[in-house]
Write a protein that holds these residues in place. Structure first.
Motif, mmCIF file in Angstrom:
data_model
loop_
_atom_site.group_PDB
_atom_site.id
_atom_site.type_symbol
_atom_site.label_atom_id
_atom_site.label_comp_id
_atom_site.label_asym_id
_atom_site.label_seq_id
_atom_site.Cartn_x
_atom_site.Cartn_y
_atom_site.Cartn_z
ATOM 1 N N VAL A 33 0.882 -1.614 -0.049
ATOM 2 C CA VAL A 33 0.136 -0.010 -0.213
ATOM 3 C C VAL A 33 0.966 1.340 0.301
ATOM 4 O O VAL A 33 0.765 2.008 -0.861
ATOM 5 N N ASP A 34 1.743 1.026 0.364
ATOM 6 C CA ASP A 34 2.607 2.022 0.726
ATOM 7 C C ASP A 34 3.279 3.027 -0.703
ATOM 8 O O ASP A 34 3.492 3.367 -0.404
ATOM 9 N N VAL A 35 3.607 2.070 -1.115
ATOM 10 C CA VAL A 35 4.338 1.611 -2.929
ATOM 11 C C VAL A 35 3.426 2.084 -3.225
ATOM 12 O O VAL A 35 3.655 3.330 -4.052
ATOM 13 N N TRP A 36 2.811 1.900 -3.454
ATOM 14 C CA TRP A 36 1.094 2.425 -4.574
ATOM 15 C C TRP A 36 0.778 4.394 -3.717
ATOM 16 O O TRP A 36 0.483 4.707 -4.967
ATOM 17 N N LEU A 37 1.107 4.159 -3.076
ATOM 18 C CA LEU A 37 0.241 5.825 -2.681
ATOM 19 C C LEU A 37 1.496 6.369 -2.711
ATOM 20 O O LEU A 37 1.584 7.724 -3.356
ATOM 21 N N ASN A 38 2.444 6.538 -2.745
ATOM 22 C CA ASN A 38 3.794 7.425 -2.991
ATOM 23 C C ASN A 38 3.800 7.320 -4.657
ATOM 24 O O ASN A 38 3.965 7.790 -5.121
ATOM 25 N N ALA A 39 3.658 6.525 -5.104
ATOM 26 C CA ALA A 39 2.959 6.093 -6.622
ATOM 27 C C ALA A 39 2.549 7.197 -6.981
ATOM 28 O O ALA A 39 2.833 8.601 -7.924
ATOM 29 N N VAL A 40 1.346 7.758 -6.448
ATOM 30 C CA VAL A 40 0.498 8.275 -6.829
ATOM 31 C C VAL A 40 0.670 9.742 -6.377
ATOM 32 O O VAL A 40 0.403 9.781 -7.233
ATOM 33 N N ALA A 41 1.449 9.942 -5.223
ATOM 34 C CA ALA A 41 2.183 11.445 -5.202
ATOM 35 C C ALA A 41 2.991 11.800 -5.679
ATOM 36 O O ALA A 41 3.497 13.081 -5.626
ATOM 37 N N ALA A 42 3.664 10.629 -6.784
ATOM 38 C CA ALA A 42 4.967 11.560 -7.224
ATOM 39 C C ALA A 42 4.977 11.250 -8.678
ATOM 40 O O ALA A 42 5.142 11.788 -10.035
ATOM 41 N N ARG A 43 3.705 10.841 -9.359
ATOM 42 C CA ARG A 43 3.199 11.366 -11.034
ATOM 43 C C ARG A 43 1.680 11.906 -10.877
ATOM 44 O O ARG A 43 0.876 11.408 -10.061
ATOM 45 N N SER A 44 1.035 11.758 -12.032
ATOM 46 C CA SER A 44 0.007 12.030 -12.657
ATOM 47 C C SER A 44 -0.538 11.058 -12.580
ATOM 48 O O SER A 44 0.370 9.831 -13.782
ATOM 49 N N MET A 45 -2.198 10.481 -12.566
ATOM 50 C CA MET A 45 -2.334 9.200 -12.936
ATOM 51 C C MET A 45 -3.650 9.950 -13.474
ATOM 52 O O MET A 45 -5.017 10.165 -13.095
ATOM 53 N N PRO A 46 -3.802 8.847 -14.289
ATOM 54 C CA PRO A 46 -5.370 8.895 -15.225
ATOM 55 C C PRO A 46 -6.141 8.237 -14.255
ATOM 56 O O PRO A 46 -6.131 7.628 -13.145
ATOM 57 N N LYS A 47 -7.940 8.351 -14.092
ATOM 58 C CA LYS A 47 -8.505 8.529 -13.197
ATOM 59 C C LYS A 47 -8.685 7.150 -13.031
ATOM 60 O O LYS A 47 -8.824 6.647 -11.424
ATOM 61 N N ILE A 48 -8.321 6.161 -13.341
ATOM 62 C CA ILE A 48 -8.844 4.849 -13.541
ATOM 63 C C ILE A 48 -7.724 3.928 -12.722
ATOM 64 O O ILE A 48 -7.950 3.298 -11.952
ATOM 65 N N VAL A 49 -6.836 4.251 -13.242
ATOM 66 C CA VAL A 49 -5.453 4.014 -12.021
ATOM 67 C C VAL A 49 -5.727 4.238 -10.778
ATOM 68 O O VAL A 49 -5.595 3.351 -10.098
ATOM 69 N N LEU A 50 -6.451 5.430 -10.851
ATOM 70 C CA LEU A 50 -6.341 5.682 -8.985
ATOM 71 C C LEU A 50 -6.860 5.114 -8.319
ATOM 72 O O LEU A 50 -6.893 4.951 -7.239
ATOM 73 N N LYS A 51 -8.332 4.968 -9.004
ATOM 74 C CA LYS A 51 -9.408 4.191 -8.444
ATOM 75 C C LYS A 51 -8.988 2.278 -8.510
ATOM 76 O O LYS A 51 -9.777 1.937 -7.645
ATOM 77 N N VAL A 52 -8.406 1.848 -8.972
ATOM 78 C CA VAL A 52 -7.518 0.421 -9.415
ATOM 79 C C VAL A 52 -6.764 0.685 -7.665
ATOM 80 O O VAL A 52 -6.776 -0.274 -7.218
ATOM 81 N N ILE A 53 -5.582 1.823 -7.770
ATOM 82 C CA ILE A 53 -5.133 1.448 -6.407
ATOM 83 C C ILE A 53 -5.207 1.558 -5.304
ATOM 84 O O ILE A 53 -5.634 1.130 -4.537
ATOM 85 N N GLN A 54 -6.630 2.859 -5.194
ATOM 86 C CA GLN A 54 -8.030 3.174 -4.039
ATOM 87 C C GLN A 54 -8.132 1.702 -3.940
ATOM 88 O O GLN A 54 -8.240 0.960 -2.562
ATOM 89 N N GLU A 55 -9.093 0.543 -4.871
ATOM 90 C CA GLU A 55 -9.555 -0.292 -4.278
ATOM 91 C C GLU A 55 -8.604 -1.345 -4.173
ATOM 92 O O GLU A 55 -8.472 -2.151 -3.329
#
Length: 521
Positions: free
Chosen positions: A407-429
């Motif tokens: 989870v930490d790696v995913w959330l750090n990746a979100v903070a480090a780059r621009s993400m399409p909405k679907i990727v954000l949603k998948v990471i969230q789930e």
């Protein structure tokens, strides 16, 4: 006509046994066995001399004699002369008894007096490791110091001489001398053992202060360090059961007194350290329901077999607070003998029916000792159960840490780059899914345990971070990429990628590449 048989007791016709008339000769070879072959480990000589010193100190305490300094033993090393001196401030031996007590072999006056040494052979243990063994001492009021010298070189020469026909008594007279020396410079009351010209053994271990310090911390009746959190509780419990007070032992290495082997922390390595979190006190009873042994077993994480170099592991057996055997003495009582090295503790044997053997590497095989082993086996089973239980808890904790790591790696990746909405949603789930796994593993932790409290706090923190993800990505993506339907085929592909790659970061990178390829088409 039937035959009549007469039964004759042949034993009644045999002559009655009578005592032998021949004189009995105890040969010179017995001395070689006592000084060279009886003890395998050279360091045992320290145990033997400290044991005698402890008995002498106890005699002084019981007689009400005063101590000018702490009751104990000072061990002095002279590397240049290859000499070791062990001096104690116990009751010592008067001039009238000095020679008699120090030349007799196997005729100790201690048997039946609840003292540690009682066979009268341990004082000669150093003779096989030096060229000259010297005993000195005096009691208060004596002007001179009594001295007895055993010549180790002469002993070896006579042992090798095939023409020497003297028996044991003759041999002792040929190699032992006595004298009285001026008392100037000596304490008013003392006893000391001096070993001159120490013979080199493996790693010159007898003159290795670090090895000697480590050995004494395990086998001798030394106090616990004041920094050991459970020292007072253990000492109080042992005192209540009649275990005698410890003695102070110091080396002339400037490092202060030697303490019991156990400390709060168990350093497995430079990066892994276990901590003793408590002690369990036990009492063991004999077949008459009398207490025959008492002791304690440390409670810790049971992270693995404690490195032997530390000299800490094992539940040890002690008599008179002197260790018998080593850390593996209870290994046969474990279903898996390796588990003996995972535990830490001491069992003090109190019963006079359970006696150490001559080498003190085990006990005489009596019914009382066999019964004690049976009682101890219940505790070795409990230790085995605890080891397996703690191992399961560590596996659960590792699983929790792995989920949090993803989870930490995913959330750090979100903070480090621009993400399409679907990727954000998948990471969230996927993050929520990981937290569900964490919750299942945490349910196995003991209620109120540190692991459970820490995990619950971390779950709350991560859940808040997940909910705080941006509502949509900042990338320019197409309508397909902005789709928030998690059952959409593209979403399913991305979820599969994210959960199947070796690391979450690699999964995100691959997902972005897939999305970029879709955009170009």
């Amino acid at each position: 006509m039937s035959a009549v048989f007469t039964q004759v007791d042949v034993r009644a016709l045999a002559p009655r046994p009578r005592p032998i008339e021949e004189s009995v000769t105890v040969g010179k070879d017995i001395l070689e066995l006592l000084t060279g072959s009886m003890y395998v480990d050279p360091l045992v000589i320290y145990r033997e001399y400290i044991q005698n010193a402890a008995d002498s100190i106890d005699e002084a305490r019981e007689a009400g004699l005063m101590f000018n300094e702490e009751a104990g033993v000072v061990i002095s090393f002279n590397h240049a002369e290859r000499t070791i001196i062990l001096r104690d401030n116990g009751a010592s031996i008067s001039a009238a008894d000095f020679v008699h007590r120090l030349v007799n072999i196997g005729a100790s006056q201690k048997r039946g007096k609840k003292l540690r040494g009682f066979r009268g052979v341990g004082r000669l243990s150093g003779l096989g490791h030096c060229q000259e063994l010297i005993f000195r001492g005096r009691v208060e009021g004596e002007a001179k110091v009594s001295e007895v010298r055993w010549d180790g070189r002469a002993l070896k020469e006579k042992m090798r001489d095939p023409n020497y026909s003297g028996d044991l008594a003759t041999l002792v007279k040929d190699i032992v001398t006595q004298t009285r020396v001026p008392g100037d410079g000596y304490p008013e009351r003392f006893f000391e053992v001096e070993m001159r010209k120490i013979i080199r053994s493996r790693n010159d271990i007898l003159l290795n202060e670090e090895a000697v310090r480590n050995y004494i911390s395990q086998v001798a009746p030394v106090p616990f360090s004041k920094e050991f959190s459970f020292a007072k509780a253990i000492e109080a419990r042992l005192t209540n059961h009649g275990v005698r007070p410890p003695i102070n032992i110091t080396l002339n290495d400037g490092r202060g007194p030697i303490y019991h082997r156990v400390q709060d922390r168990i350093p497995f390595s430079d990066t892994v350290t276990d901590t003793i979190r408590g002690v369990d006190f036990i009492e063991l009873r004999d077949s008459d329901d009398e207490i025959c042994a008492v002791g304690w077993i440390a409670d810790h994480s049971y992270s693995g077999s404690i490195p032997k170099r530390l000299g800490v592991g094992g539940v040890r057996l002690r008599v008179g607070d002197i260790q018998v055997g080593d850390e593996a003495i209870l290994a046969p009582l474990f279903a898996e003998p390796r588990f003996a090295g995972w535990a830490v503790g001491d069992i003090h044997v109190l019963s006079s029916k359970i006696l150490p053997n001559g080498r003190r590497d085990d006990f005489d095989a009596t019914a009382a000792y066999i019964h004690l082993q049976g009682e101890l086996s219940f505790h070795t089973k409990a230790i085995t159960h605890r080891i397996r239980e703690r191992s399961g808890q560590r596996n659960q904790l590792r699983s929790v840490q792995q989920h949090f790591g993803a989870v930490d790696v995913w959330l750090n990746a979100v903070a480090a780059r621009s993400m399409p909405k679907i990727v954000l949603k998948v990471i969230q789930e996927l993050s929520r899914s990981r937290l569900e796994c964490v919750t299942k593993e945490a349910a196995k932790f003991a209620p109120g345990s540190e692991e459970l409290l820490a995990t619950n706090a971390r779950v709350a923190q991560v859940a808040k971070m997940i909910e705080g993800l941006p509502a949509h990505g900042k990338g320019k993506g197409s309508n397909v990429l902005l789709n928030t339907d998690l059952e959409h085929p593209i979403s399913m592909v991305l979820k599969t990628i994210l959960s199947s790659t070796k690391t979450p970061d690699a999964g995100i990178e691959l997902s972005l590449q897939v999305l970029k390829a879709l955009e170009t088409h």
